[in-house]
Design a protein around this motif. Structure first.
Motif, PDB file in Angstrom:
ATOM      1  N   ASP A  87       1.065   5.890  -7.552  1.00 58.64           N
ATOM      2  CA  ASP A  87       0.150   6.466  -8.084  1.00 58.64           C
ATOM      3  C   ASP A  87      -0.545   7.216  -7.214  1.00 58.64           C
ATOM      4  N   LEU A  88      -1.036   8.517  -7.828  1.00 61.56           N
ATOM      5  CA  LEU A  88      -1.838   9.711  -6.941  1.00 61.56           C
ATOM      6  C   LEU A  88      -3.294   9.744  -7.440  1.00 61.56           C
ATOM      7  N   ASN A  89      -4.208  10.209  -6.323  1.00 63.62           N
ATOM      8  CA  ASN A  89      -5.363  10.494  -6.525  1.00 63.62           C
ATOM      9  C   ASN A  89      -5.401  11.816  -7.069  1.00 63.62           C
ATOM     10  N   GLU A  90      -6.592  12.316  -7.626  1.00 67.13           N
ATOM     11  CA  GLU A  90      -6.815  13.703  -8.310  1.00 67.13           C
ATOM     12  C   GLU A  90      -6.426  14.595  -7.377  1.00 67.13           C
TER      13      GLU A  90
ATOM     14  N   SER B  65      -3.113  12.761  -3.315  1.00 64.88           N
ATOM     15  CA  SER B  65      -2.884  11.972  -1.929  1.00 64.88           C
ATOM     16  C   SER B  65      -2.558  10.489  -2.685  1.00 64.88           C
TER      17      SER B  65
ATOM     18  N   LEU C 181      -2.666   6.960  -3.978  1.00 66.06           N
ATOM     19  CA  LEU C 181      -3.700   6.072  -4.355  1.00 66.06           C
ATOM     20  C   LEU C 181      -3.773   4.687  -3.510  1.00 66.06           C
ATOM     21  N   ASN C 182      -4.726   4.293  -3.053  1.00 68.02           N
ATOM     22  CA  ASN C 182      -4.663   3.119  -2.470  1.00 68.02           C
ATOM     23  C   ASN C 182      -4.869   2.096  -3.549  1.00 68.02           C
ATOM     24  N   ASN C 183      -3.859   1.285  -3.856  1.00 73.86           N
ATOM     25  CA  ASN C 183      -3.865   0.226  -5.019  1.00 73.86           C
ATOM     26  C   ASN C 183      -3.466  -1.318  -4.431  1.00 73.86           C
TER      27      ASN C 183
ATOM     28  N   GLN D 113     -10.868   1.719  -9.146  1.00 79.28           N
ATOM     29  CA  GLN D 113      -9.666   2.033  -9.050  1.00 79.28           C
ATOM     30  C   GLN D 113      -9.202   2.125 -10.534  1.00 79.28           C
TER      31      GLN D 113
ATOM     32  N   ASP E 103     -11.084   4.691 -12.983  1.00 81.28           N
ATOM     33  CA  ASP E 103     -10.847   5.964 -12.605  1.00 81.28           C
ATOM     34  C   ASP E 103      -9.564   6.288 -13.271  1.00 81.28           C
ATOM     35  N   MET E 104      -8.566   5.254 -13.165  1.00 75.01           N
ATOM     36  CA  MET E 104      -7.349   5.678 -13.620  1.00 75.01           C
ATOM     37  C   MET E 104      -7.487   5.827 -15.007  1.00 75.01           C
TER      38      MET E 104
ATOM     39  N   ARG F 298      -8.811   9.051 -16.235  1.00 73.09           N
ATOM     40  CA  ARG F 298      -7.650  10.252 -15.989  1.00 73.09           C
ATOM     41  C   ARG F 298      -6.799  10.075 -17.039  1.00 73.09           C
TER      42      ARG F 298
END
Length: 180
Positions: free
Chosen positions: A37-40, A43, A45-47, A167, A170-171, A174
């Motif tokens: 998974d990626l942030n916007e 980078s 994503l801390n999952n 988290q 947010d996903m 998105r």
């Protein structure tokens, strides 16, 4: 949510174009699971989140299911800790849970896997209710209630639950955005 002309291939293409993950795994004709998974900002994503005192960990993975012209947002949550006396293997995952086995395999001594399912169009209150009823009410996850921090205003808050909800929310947003 518009779904009439969407196929799983179109959805996968939209998710890839939105750069939600490094890879999108198609488990079956109806289910996609995000890998890496990626942030916007692109980078990673801390999952994963870990309790500071008990070393219990929760790992999150996200998926999307299109079935009967409806979108479901799926959250795979893995619980693990360093207690070697009890561990369940990936072979214990059933049905759609098996789509999340890649995250599951990275865990040290996994204890449980939870699959949270809700409509992708769910509002914030419905989302939080699903998290509470399908995840946070699990007796084996009582350690989440002891993960407290104090905010700058001097108020205590449950930081692990807040992290997990934020988290996942947010996903979900998105995913909704890239499919509209």
């Amino acid at each position: 949510m518009p779904t009439l002309d969407l196929t799983i291939d179109t959805i996968k293409s939209n998710l890839e174009h939105a750069q939600l993950a490094g890879y999108i795994y198609q488990y079956n004709p109806h289910l996609l699971v995000l890998q890496e998974d990626l942030n916007e900002d692109g980078s990673v994503l801390n999952n994963f989140v870990q309790h500071g005192l008990t070393a219990d960990q929760i790992g999150l993975q996200f998926g999307l299911r299109l079935l009967d012209n409806k979108f479901d947002f799926l959250i795979g949550a893995t619980h693990s800790n360093q207690d070697r006396s009890y561990e369940i293997g990936a072979r214990n995952l059933k049905a759609d849970q098996k789509a999340f086995n890649l995250l599951y395999a990275f865990y040290n001594y996994p204890k449980a896997f939870y699959l949270i399912i809700l409509p992708l169009a769910a509002n914030s209150a419905q989302f939080k209710e699903a998290m509470e009823s399908q995840l946070f009410n699990q007796p084996k996850l009582d350690f989440l209630n002891t993960a407290l921090k104090t905010n700058p205003m001097g108020q205590q808050f449950n930081w692990m639950k807040s992290f997990i909800v934020q988290q996942a929310l947010d996903m979900k947003v998105r995913m909704q955005t890239c499919l509209n």
